[in-house]
Scaffold this active site. Structure first.
Site, PDB file in Angstrom:
ATOM      1  N   ASP A 218     -22.405  59.230  20.175  1.00 45.39           N
ATOM      2  CA  ASP A 218     -22.607  58.898  18.762  1.00 45.39           C
ATOM      3  C   ASP A 218     -21.248  58.677  18.104  1.00 45.39           C
ATOM      4  O   ASP A 218     -20.323  59.473  18.276  1.00 45.39           O
ATOM      5  CB  ASP A 218     -23.356  60.028  18.053  1.00 45.39           C
ATOM      6  CG  ASP A 218     -23.678  59.673  16.607  1.00 45.39           C
ATOM      7  OD1 ASP A 218     -24.719  59.038  16.384  1.00 45.39           O
ATOM      8  OD2 ASP A 218     -22.890  60.032  15.704  1.00 45.39           O
ATOM      9  N   ASN A 226     -18.647  51.891   7.723  1.00 42.10           N
ATOM     10  CA  ASN A 226     -19.344  50.735   7.147  1.00 42.10           C
ATOM     11  C   ASN A 226     -19.088  50.630   5.654  1.00 42.10           C
ATOM     12  O   ASN A 226     -18.858  49.540   5.106  1.00 42.10           O
ATOM     13  CB  ASN A 226     -20.848  50.837   7.403  1.00 42.10           C
ATOM     14  CG  ASN A 226     -21.265  50.214   8.719  1.00 42.10           C
ATOM     15  OD1 ASN A 226     -20.574  49.346   9.250  1.00 42.10           O
ATOM     16  ND2 ASN A 226     -22.380  50.658   9.265  1.00 42.10           N
ATOM     17  N   HIS A 231     -19.917  45.855   6.745  1.00 43.99           N
ATOM     18  CA  HIS A 231     -20.784  45.829   7.927  1.00 43.99           C
ATOM     19  C   HIS A 231     -20.276  44.894   9.019  1.00 43.99           C
ATOM     20  O   HIS A 231     -20.568  45.106  10.200  1.00 43.99           O
ATOM     21  CB  HIS A 231     -22.214  45.440   7.523  1.00 43.99           C
ATOM     22  CG  HIS A 231     -22.941  46.549   6.823  1.00 43.99           C
ATOM     23  ND1 HIS A 231     -22.845  46.750   5.470  1.00 43.99           N
ATOM     24  CD2 HIS A 231     -23.742  47.542   7.309  1.00 43.99           C
ATOM     25  CE1 HIS A 231     -23.568  47.804   5.130  1.00 43.99           C
ATOM     26  NE2 HIS A 231     -24.119  48.301   6.221  1.00 43.99           N
ATOM     27  N   GLU A 261     -25.788  53.593  15.819  1.00 46.08           N
ATOM     28  CA  GLU A 261     -24.454  53.820  16.368  1.00 46.08           C
ATOM     29  C   GLU A 261     -24.487  54.730  17.580  1.00 46.08           C
ATOM     30  O   GLU A 261     -23.461  55.317  17.956  1.00 46.08           O
ATOM     31  CB  GLU A 261     -23.523  54.400  15.301  1.00 46.08           C
ATOM     32  CG  GLU A 261     -23.867  55.786  14.838  1.00 46.08           C
ATOM     33  CD  GLU A 261     -24.816  55.832  13.644  1.00 46.08           C
ATOM     34  OE1 GLU A 261     -24.747  56.809  12.891  1.00 46.08           O
ATOM     35  OE2 GLU A 261     -25.621  54.885  13.468  1.00 46.08           O
TER      36      GLU A 261
END
Length: 343
Positions: A218, A226, A231, A261
């Site tokens: 992760d 972001n 993005h 993610e």
């Protein structure tokens, strides 16, 4: 005189029978959508109908490269699931560029032909043309001088035409299938593929009493990334992350985008201690260099947290293994991030 006429009649009858058999078999060939099965069928047709002892089938990978799909060498068939790349040159380059067959009566007297170690004396190559475009080449060779006549060229070209359509259909089907199991952004396998593959690997591990490990990855603070950089930069991070994970694992390991993610790596025949080392290698590879935007205007330090679980000690089903690797990942995140945690 009568002997010559009888011989020619016999040859014509044989050729006609070969053509009819090729047309009949082509229906079966056209129904196959698996490339491996298509190549197997083509090799069978060449061996059983034409009786060639030396044969190769290539597809055009790009304008300068051919990929060898399969061949017959001294009567032995061989397929290449991972096609062997060969540079397009010489006689084959001429066949591809002109779309015309090429027959060589005696290769020892042809300056364009490279020396052959199999005692080959004559050669024929025909283009594989589908929808007006050359997509590959089929070649046959013989240890006899002048083994290929006008009728052989005609029959070989008929087979090449059927083979071209079947191969192109199989390649299109393969690409369509890949779209359903590949994540468009990262090029990694998607969650659907991951679920099926993990179940299959657990079955294999059970059957052969092999270890199996799973790593869940992760990206730390990805939402903040972001929000800060946008993005587009986030997408760039996901793509670069995929590449860094690839560089950290083995060819046999299966990398998937699990969702958002999160990434998952299936490690066949891998014990927990080894999986932890691979996880640490991924973690270090990720934090070792900045992630840079495509226009070079933005860069950021990125880290990952990783959870590791193994079969059979952490679970004997895919559900149990995923629950345990999630637990390990949760602990890695909770204990400060940028960690590899095992359960």
């Amino acid at each position: 005189m009568f002997d010559i006429l009888n011989q020619r009649t016999s040859e014509l009858e044989k050729s006609q029978a070969q053509i009819e058999t090729i047309y009949e078999t082509s229906h079966t060939l056209g129904e196959r959508l698996n490339l491996d099965e298509v190549v197997e069928e083509i090799l069978n047709m060449v061996q059983n109908i034409l009786g060639y002892g030396f044969f190769s089938i290539f597809i055009l990978f790009d304008k300068d490269t051919l990929s060898l799909l399969g061949e017959i060498k001294e009567g032995e068939k061989k397929k290449y699931p991972e096609p062997k790349a060969e540079r397009l040159k010489g006689v084959l380059q001429g066949v591809v560029s002109t779309g015309e067959p090429k027959r060589i009566f005696d290769i020892t007297k042809d300056p364009d032909f490279e020396s052959d170690t199999d005692g080959i004396k004559s050669f024929i190559a025909v283009p594989m043309i589908s929808r007006g475009k050359v997509i590959g080449v089929m070649i046959a060779r013989s240890t006899q001088i002048g083994a290929f006549l006008d009728q052989d060229e005609k029959i070989f070209s008929i087979l090449a035409s059927s083979a071209a359509l079947a191969v192109e259909n199989a390649l299109l089907h393969q690409k369509t299938q890949e779209l359903t199991i590949v994540d468009e952004l990262t090029g990694l396998y998607n969650f659907r593929y991951f679920s099926n593959k993990l179940r299959a690997e657990i079955r294999r591990a059970k059957r052969y009493h092999l270890p199996l490990s799973l790593i869940m990855i992760d990206i730390d603070w990805f939402k903040r990334c972001n929000d800060t950089y946008g993005h587009l930069f986030g997408n760039r991070v996901l793509q670069e992350m995929s590449q860094r994970i690839k560089e950290s694992v083995r060819d046999v390991d299966v990398i998937c985008r699990y969702g958002g993610e999160e990434f998952a790596v299936i490690l066949p025949q891998t014990k927990k201690t080894d999986a932890q080392m691979i996880g640490e290698r991924i973690r270090h590879r990720v934090e070792s260099g900045d992630f840079v935007s495509e226009d070079k205007d933005s860069k950021a330090k990125i880290t990952v947290s990783l959870g590791v679980a193994s079969y059979p000690e952490n679970g004997r089903t895919s559900k149990e293994l995923i629950e345990k690797v999630d637990e390990a990942l949760y602990l890695a995140k909770g204990r400060g991030k940028n960690l590899v945690w095992t359960v």
